[in-house]
Design a protein around this motif. Sequence first.
Motif, mmCIF file in Angstrom:
data_model
loop_
_atom_site.group_PDB
_atom_site.id
_atom_site.type_symbol
_atom_site.label_atom_id
_atom_site.label_comp_id
_atom_site.label_asym_id
_atom_site.label_seq_id
_atom_site.Cartn_x
_atom_site.Cartn_y
_atom_site.Cartn_z
ATOM 1 N N SER A 39 0.834 -1.212 0.000
ATOM 2 C CA SER A 39 0.000 0.000 0.000
ATOM 3 C C SER A 39 0.861 1.251 0.000
ATOM 4 C CB SER A 39 -0.926 -0.001 1.223
ATOM 5 O OG SER A 39 -1.784 -1.126 1.230
ATOM 6 N N GLY A 40 1.881 1.268 0.860
ATOM 7 C CA GLY A 40 2.778 2.418 0.887
ATOM 8 C C GLY A 40 3.516 2.606 -0.425
ATOM 9 N N VAL A 41 3.966 1.497 -1.024
ATOM 10 C CA VAL A 41 4.660 1.576 -2.312
ATOM 11 C C VAL A 41 3.732 2.114 -3.397
ATOM 12 C CG1 VAL A 41 5.708 0.188 -4.142
ATOM 13 C CG2 VAL A 41 6.335 -0.214 -1.762
ATOM 14 N N GLY A 42 2.469 1.645 -3.396
ATOM 15 C CA GLY A 42 1.523 2.125 -4.406
ATOM 16 C C GLY A 42 1.255 3.614 -4.306
ATOM 17 N N VAL A 43 1.040 4.098 -3.089
ATOM 18 C CA VAL A 43 0.796 5.531 -2.902
ATOM 19 C C VAL A 43 2.036 6.333 -3.289
ATOM 20 C CG1 VAL A 43 0.284 7.322 -1.205
ATOM 21 C CG2 VAL A 43 -0.937 5.139 -1.118
ATOM 22 N N ALA A 44 3.209 5.871 -2.860
ATOM 23 C CA ALA A 44 4.442 6.586 -3.189
ATOM 24 C C ALA A 44 4.686 6.606 -4.695
ATOM 25 C CB ALA A 44 5.621 5.938 -2.467
ATOM 26 N N ALA A 45 4.407 5.481 -5.359
ATOM 27 C CA ALA A 45 4.595 5.428 -6.813
ATOM 28 C C ALA A 45 3.672 6.406 -7.522
ATOM 29 C CB ALA A 45 4.358 4.001 -7.312
ATOM 30 N N MET A 46 2.407 6.475 -7.081
ATOM 31 C CA MET A 46 1.474 7.427 -7.689
ATOM 32 C C MET A 46 1.950 8.862 -7.510
ATOM 33 S SD MET A 46 -2.238 5.821 -6.704
ATOM 34 C CE MET A 46 -3.058 7.253 -7.410
ATOM 35 N N LEU A 47 2.459 9.172 -6.306
ATOM 36 C CA LEU A 47 2.896 10.537 -6.038
ATOM 37 C C LEU A 47 4.155 10.899 -6.819
ATOM 38 C CD1 LEU A 47 2.317 10.723 -2.171
ATOM 39 C CD2 LEU A 47 0.940 11.787 -3.968
ATOM 40 N N SER A 110 9.992 7.790 2.720
ATOM 41 C CA SER A 110 11.307 7.283 2.306
ATOM 42 C C SER A 110 11.363 7.059 0.799
ATOM 43 C CB SER A 110 11.632 5.989 3.058
ATOM 44 O OG SER A 110 10.664 4.994 2.798
ATOM 45 N N PHE A 111 10.277 6.579 0.210
ATOM 46 C CA PHE A 111 10.258 6.381 -1.234
ATOM 47 C C PHE A 111 10.320 7.708 -1.980
ATOM 48 C CE2 PHE A 111 9.576 1.950 -0.919
ATOM 49 C CZ PHE A 111 9.749 1.435 -2.191
ATOM 50 N N LEU A 112 9.585 8.691 -1.513
ATOM 51 C CA LEU A 112 9.623 9.986 -2.172
ATOM 52 C C LEU A 112 11.031 10.574 -2.148
ATOM 53 C CD1 LEU A 112 6.290 11.639 -0.955
ATOM 54 C CD2 LEU A 112 6.834 10.839 -3.255
ATOM 55 N N LEU A 113 11.681 10.491 -0.985
ATOM 56 C CA LEU A 113 13.026 11.050 -0.866
ATOM 57 C C LEU A 113 14.041 10.247 -1.676
ATOM 58 C CD1 LEU A 113 13.013 11.879 2.947
ATOM 59 C CD2 LEU A 113 12.980 13.511 1.055
ATOM 60 N N ALA A 114 13.835 8.926 -1.765
ATOM 61 C CA ALA A 114 14.777 8.089 -2.505
ATOM 62 C C ALA A 114 14.602 8.215 -4.015
ATOM 63 C CB ALA A 114 14.613 6.630 -2.089
ATOM 64 N N GLU A 115 13.367 8.427 -4.464
ATOM 65 C CA GLU A 115 13.095 8.430 -5.893
ATOM 66 C C GLU A 115 13.243 9.795 -6.546
ATOM 67 O OE1 GLU A 115 12.461 6.002 -8.098
ATOM 68 O OE2 GLU A 115 12.918 4.572 -6.521
ATOM 69 N N LEU A 116 13.143 10.889 -5.761
ATOM 70 C CA LEU A 116 13.280 12.217 -6.358
ATOM 71 C C LEU A 116 14.679 12.390 -6.935
ATOM 72 C CD1 LEU A 116 11.422 14.484 -3.757
ATOM 73 C CD2 LEU A 116 10.593 13.664 -5.967
ATOM 74 N N GLY A 117 14.748 12.596 -8.225
ATOM 75 C CA GLY A 117 16.036 12.732 -8.894
ATOM 76 C C GLY A 117 16.661 11.417 -9.297
ATOM 77 N N ASP A 118 15.992 10.282 -9.020
ATOM 78 C CA ASP A 118 16.529 8.975 -9.386
ATOM 79 C C ASP A 118 16.327 8.747 -10.882
ATOM 80 O OD1 ASP A 118 17.634 6.397 -8.275
ATOM 81 O OD2 ASP A 118 15.863 5.637 -9.324
ATOM 82 N N LYS A 119 17.010 7.717 -11.406
ATOM 83 C CA LYS A 119 16.930 7.452 -12.845
ATOM 84 C C LYS A 119 15.520 7.074 -13.282
ATOM 85 C CE LYS A 119 18.293 2.558 -12.589
ATOM 86 N NZ LYS A 119 18.397 2.448 -11.135
ATOM 87 N N ALA A 140 3.940 3.951 -15.478
ATOM 88 C CA ALA A 140 5.087 4.055 -14.567
ATOM 89 C C ALA A 140 4.724 3.582 -13.165
ATOM 90 C CB ALA A 140 5.580 5.498 -14.532
ATOM 91 N N THR A 141 3.525 3.941 -12.717
ATOM 92 C CA THR A 141 3.087 3.495 -11.388
ATOM 93 C C THR A 141 2.954 1.987 -11.337
ATOM 94 O OG1 THR A 141 1.894 5.576 -11.056
ATOM 95 C CG2 THR A 141 1.282 3.719 -9.649
ATOM 96 N N ALA A 142 2.337 1.403 -12.374
ATOM 97 C CA ALA A 142 2.169 -0.050 -12.411
ATOM 98 C C ALA A 142 3.519 -0.760 -12.489
ATOM 99 C CB ALA A 142 1.299 -0.440 -13.603
ATOM 100 N N GLY A 143 4.451 -0.237 -13.280
ATOM 101 C CA GLY A 143 5.766 -0.858 -13.387
ATOM 102 C C GLY A 143 6.527 -0.857 -12.074
ATOM 103 N N MET A 144 6.424 0.260 -11.347
ATOM 104 C CA MET A 144 7.114 0.351 -10.062
ATOM 105 C C MET A 144 6.495 -0.591 -9.038
ATOM 106 S SD MET A 144 7.953 3.792 -7.872
ATOM 107 C CE MET A 144 9.105 3.730 -6.502
ATOM 108 N N VAL A 145 5.164 -0.683 -9.017
ATOM 109 C CA VAL A 145 4.494 -1.569 -8.062
ATOM 110 C C VAL A 145 4.823 -3.027 -8.366
ATOM 111 C CG1 VAL A 145 2.245 -2.393 -7.279
ATOM 112 C CG2 VAL A 145 2.649 0.056 -7.546
ATOM 113 N N LEU A 146 4.856 -3.402 -9.655
ATOM 114 C CA LEU A 146 5.180 -4.779 -10.015
ATOM 115 C C LEU A 146 6.615 -5.140 -9.626
ATOM 116 C CD1 LEU A 146 3.495 -5.103 -13.533
ATOM 117 C CD2 LEU A 146 2.779 -6.186 -11.396
ATOM 118 N N ALA A 147 7.553 -4.250 -9.926
ATOM 119 C CA ALA A 147 8.950 -4.526 -9.601
ATOM 120 C C ALA A 147 9.167 -4.626 -8.096
ATOM 121 C CB ALA A 147 9.842 -3.436 -10.190
ATOM 122 N N ASP A 148 8.559 -3.711 -7.349
ATOM 123 C CA ASP A 148 8.727 -3.741 -5.908
ATOM 124 C C ASP A 148 7.900 -4.848 -5.265
ATOM 125 O OD1 ASP A 148 10.518 -1.649 -5.963
ATOM 126 O OD2 ASP A 148 8.961 -0.136 -5.804
ATOM 127 N N GLY A 149 6.856 -5.317 -5.960
ATOM 128 C CA GLY A 149 6.119 -6.475 -5.464
ATOM 129 C C GLY A 149 6.987 -7.719 -5.397
#
Length: 243
Positions: A39-47, A110-119, A140-149
């Motif tokens: 759930s946290g990953v999904g919300v962070a990915a959307m944001l 933590s995801f927002l801070l880690a992903e801002l400026g990431d590749k 992009a949101t679906a790809g991130m959720v699948l990979a982190d799943g």
Amino acid sequence: MLSAILISLAVVFVAELGDKSQLITMTYALRHRWWVVLSGVGVAAMLVHGLSVAIGHFLGLTLPDRPIAFAGAVAFLLFAVWTWREGRSGGEEDVRVAEPRFVVLAIISSFLLAELGDKTMLATVTLASDHHWAGVWIGATAGMVLADGAAIAAGVLLHKRLPERFLHSLASLLFLLFGLWLLFDSALGLRWVALAVTGSVALAAAVAAVGSARRRRRAAVDVDTQESPLESSARSIDRSPGY
């Protein structure tokens, strides 16, 4: 729009494989329920990808990399201390998972801070400048959720096979390494110092873990071979001439 979804999903999924966000996800999954982490990953990915789409398609701006990296480093170092104290607060049976609402907030931040400026974010910004913005956001949101799943599944598997205290120590170490890497590499721009510091910390932790395991094994052997007073008395009676 469909092509934008498929392209973005494929690009982000591949970009996330082996990325630090996968390691962060697995770290959380070592300690918390999988659906809370997802759930946290999904919300962070959307944001984060919504912000990427806005930057790439609507604004065309760039983010200040070093201040964001410094904030992320501080956050991960705080997470390391929090996780370590939580794991050492009681015995093996007393370790408790934090309340889900706080865990979700910690994952999102933590995801927002880690992903801002990431590749991954940079790839989303680039895709949003040339493709349908809504399709890029969804893909992009679906790809991130699948990979982190997949990382969550690995964390759940380890959680079933490893002791709770060890998992807390491992999670704390990973947060510490993330924080040190962000601090020295992304915030200060000292790649070689980041490699040296994180490598030294990881090596020291490995040596300490091996030493602790050897001490526990030696203590277990000593307990097994130690003779109780009753056994000693019985053996002396059996060896006496009258018996």
